[in-house]
Scaffold this active site. Structure first.
Site, PDB file in Angstrom:
ATOM      1  N   GLU A 268       0.890  -1.174   0.000  1.00  0.00           N
ATOM      2  CA  GLU A 268       0.000   0.000   0.000  1.00  0.00           C
ATOM      3  C   GLU A 268       0.915   1.207   0.000  1.00  0.00           C
ATOM      4  O   GLU A 268       1.760   1.342   0.891  1.00  0.00           O
ATOM      5  CB  GLU A 268      -0.929  -0.018   1.213  1.00  0.00           C
TER       6      GLU A 268
ATOM      7  N   CYS B 279      -1.696   8.719   4.421  1.00  0.00           N
ATOM      8  CA  CYS B 279      -1.716   8.409   2.990  1.00  0.00           C
ATOM      9  C   CYS B 279      -3.022   8.875   2.383  1.00  0.00           C
ATOM     10  O   CYS B 279      -3.096   9.151   1.206  1.00  0.00           O
ATOM     11  CB  CYS B 279      -1.542   6.913   2.806  1.00  0.00           C
TER      12      CYS B 279
END
Ligand code: NAD
Length: 542
Positions: free
Chosen positions: A294, A328
């Site tokens: 990720e 993020c």
């Protein structure tokens, strides 16, 4: 020992978020623990095969918001210690991979309950002091999200194990979800203690053994987390903690023939380099390693002319600046129609200028410092660029101050330059760039949002017009793996919004979900026939 029963694990529920409001018992307790821990200087050793390992390479760990204050020293491993950690994981594998899954699950369920109870303050305080999170940001990460990962993953594993093939009369087909053969390398980022916990524990829950390389910038929470897992009864060698520089340690692990998988969260560039190294070594592995990563994002908020201004304003402020924009999922580009912008501009400026920032132990603050000098310089440079480049205006913030810690004021840049670097590159800090578009150009704006960055992580659409919402969801179908309608793009909750994105944002295996856990097993199908045929000839041959 066999399991004489088909056991159902406890039904998970999201760990309630505590408020830490003035006068609350949790506030007093956390403040006590913060003072205690800030007063200590600890050693953070490697943990290999359950044993603490120290070498001569001790590096100080400091608070980002008070860089003169060392929390202790971290022992940094070299490739030799990485090799020892891999050996320890391999030695632990035969027993752990055959341990009944209920025993494995119980270790992590106990870890969750210890974290929710007696360890809560320690992990929250470690995350506040070591990563400069406020009490609220630490609580939703280190306590709640990590408890959720641990508890929900157990329930998902049980669901996976229950998924079995059909059996025709006379036979029984069974699917055995074997743990990956070899070791899994977990490489974790600085910004979430919950991710640091989830990446090694998810494969371990499924029966794999793990080498865990935490971020150089978040060793303090990693240290306490490892102690918590040991207190929960994690057997020696199942997770081996190896502190130190990724560029040195990770290649050593990727070269090992027993590498069974990589569980990574961090920047796109680093994940690409990991993938390339695995590619280069592909002929030397016993298995094709599973690669789960990720990675970065350039997350958007798009507003339609029908958006509610108040909701949009709150989403921009919270979505861009909570935890200094170092999520993020944080919004870093915002697209607002000219008709709405006129009424929004000044209120956004005022709210952002008023954001309290400082030491996170002072609970009045909404923001702390950015993680380290490298991040600070990156933001300083981006702000200087916004001040000097034509077509850019710094609407709010823009000040940086490294006298005590790495402080960057929340900054709003407005740009007319749709090719601006600030609209395209991930800065990973408290800087959001606004582009104002002519109201009638909603659809062309959506096209540009989709096409102008390589990422596809999170995004938000603000509109009350149903057609505008539908159009945005359609045009931005691959622009985000987690998309929000009339809500900020941050704050995904385990079990509610499984998290992850595609394109340059990662493999989108959705952390904290059944799909992620499926990557850590290699199923075997067993067909057993009760009365086997005794003649090779088929009836049609008669
Ligand atoms: P980073 O890539 O700098 O570091 C992540 C990990 O990789 C660390 O453990 C680090 O030691 C290691 N590493 C660094 N350089 C390496 C190299 N050359 N070879 C091998 N390993 C190396 O990321 P970070 O600064 O810790 O975290 C921020 C990044 O993480 C941002 O890009 C952010 O978007 C991303 N992130 C993504 C998600 C998600 O779910 N998509 C979640 C959190 C963070």
């Amino acid at each position: 020992m066999d399991e004489p029963g088909i056991f159902r694990p406890p039904v998970p529920a999201n760990e309630p978020v505590r408020s830490y409001a003035p006068g609350s018992p949790e506030r007093a307790s956390l403040q006590r623990r913060l003072a205690e821990m800030a007063g200590e200087r600890i050693e953070m050793p490697l943990v290999i095969g359950g044993r603490e390992v120290r070498n001569g390479r001790a590096v100080p760990a400091v608070m980002p918001h008070d860089t003169a204050h060392a929390l202790g020293t971290v022992c940094w491993a070299g490739p030799g210690e990485m090799g020892r950690a891999i050996d320890a994981a391999r030695r632990a594998w035969p027993e752990w991979s055959r341990t009944p899954w209920t025993d494995r699950a119980a270790v992590f369920l106990r870890a969750a309950d210890l974290l929710a109870g007696p360890w809560r303050d320690t992990l929250n305080a470690a995350t506040m002091l070591g990563q400069s999170k406020t009490a609220h940001q630490a609580e939703i990460d280190a306590a709640c999200e990590l408890c959720d990962f641990l508890r929900f993953n157990v329930a998902y594993a049980s669901r996976m194990y229950a998924e079995q093939p059909e059996s025709a009369p006379g036979s029984w087909n069974r699917m055995e979800y074997r743990p990956l053969e070899g070791f899994v390398l977990a490489v974790t980022p600085f910004n979430f203690t919950s991710i640091a916990g989830n990446l090694p524990t998810a494969p371990a829950l499924m029966g794999a053994t793990v080498v865990w390389k935490p971020s150089e910038s978040a060793p303090y929470a990693a240290h306490h987390l490892m102690r918590l897992l040991q207190a929960a009864g994690l057997p020696d060698g199942v997770i081996n903690l190896v502190h130190g520089p990724g560029s040195e340690l990770v290649p050593a692990a990727l070269a090992h023939p027993d590498l069974a998988g990589v569980h990574f969260t961090g920047s796109t560039t680093v994940f690409r380099s990991i993938w390339s190294q695995v590619g280069e070594n592909i002929g030397s592995y016993r298995n094709f390693p599973r690669l789960v990563g990720e990675t970065g994002g350039k997350d958007f908020i798009v507003a339609h002319a029908s958006a509610e201004p108040e909701a949009l304003l709150t989403a921009i402020v919270r979505g861009s600046f909570e935890y200094q924009g170092q999520k993020c999922s944080a919004a870093s580009r915002v697209f607002v129609p000219d008709t709405l912008w006129a009424g929004l501009r000044e209120r956004l400026r005022e709210q952002v200028e008023a954001i309290p920032m400082g030491d996170v132990a002072d609970f009045r603050n909404f923001m702390g410092a950015v993680i380290n000098e490298r991040a600070f310089r990156r933001h300083e440079e981006a702000i200087a660029e916004a001040r000097s480049r034509p077509g850019h205006t710094v609407l709010a913030g823009g000040q940086v101050d490294a006298a005590r810690g790495w402080f960057v004021r929340p900054t709003v840049v407005v740009t007319e330059d749709w090719d601006s670097r600030l609209l395209k590159e991930e800065l990973f800090g408290p800087i959001v760039t606004v582009a104002v578009y002519p109201e009638r150009e909603y659809e062309p704006m959506l096209e540009r949002v989709d096409r102008s960055v390589p990422y596809g992580l999170t995004g938000a659409v603000f509109a009350t017009d149903r057609r505008a919402i539908r159009t945005a969801l359609d045009r931005l179908r691959y622009a985000a793996g987690n998309v929000y309608v009339n809500d900020k793009p941050t704050g995904a909750v385990v079990g509610q919004q499984p998290f992850g994105g595609s394109r340059a944002s990662g493999t989108n295996d959705k952390a904290g979900s059944l799909w992620n856990l499926a990557r850590w097993v290699t199923p075997r199908v067993i067909k057993e026939t009760f009365v086997p045929d005794r003649d090779y000839r088929y009836p049609y041959m008669g």
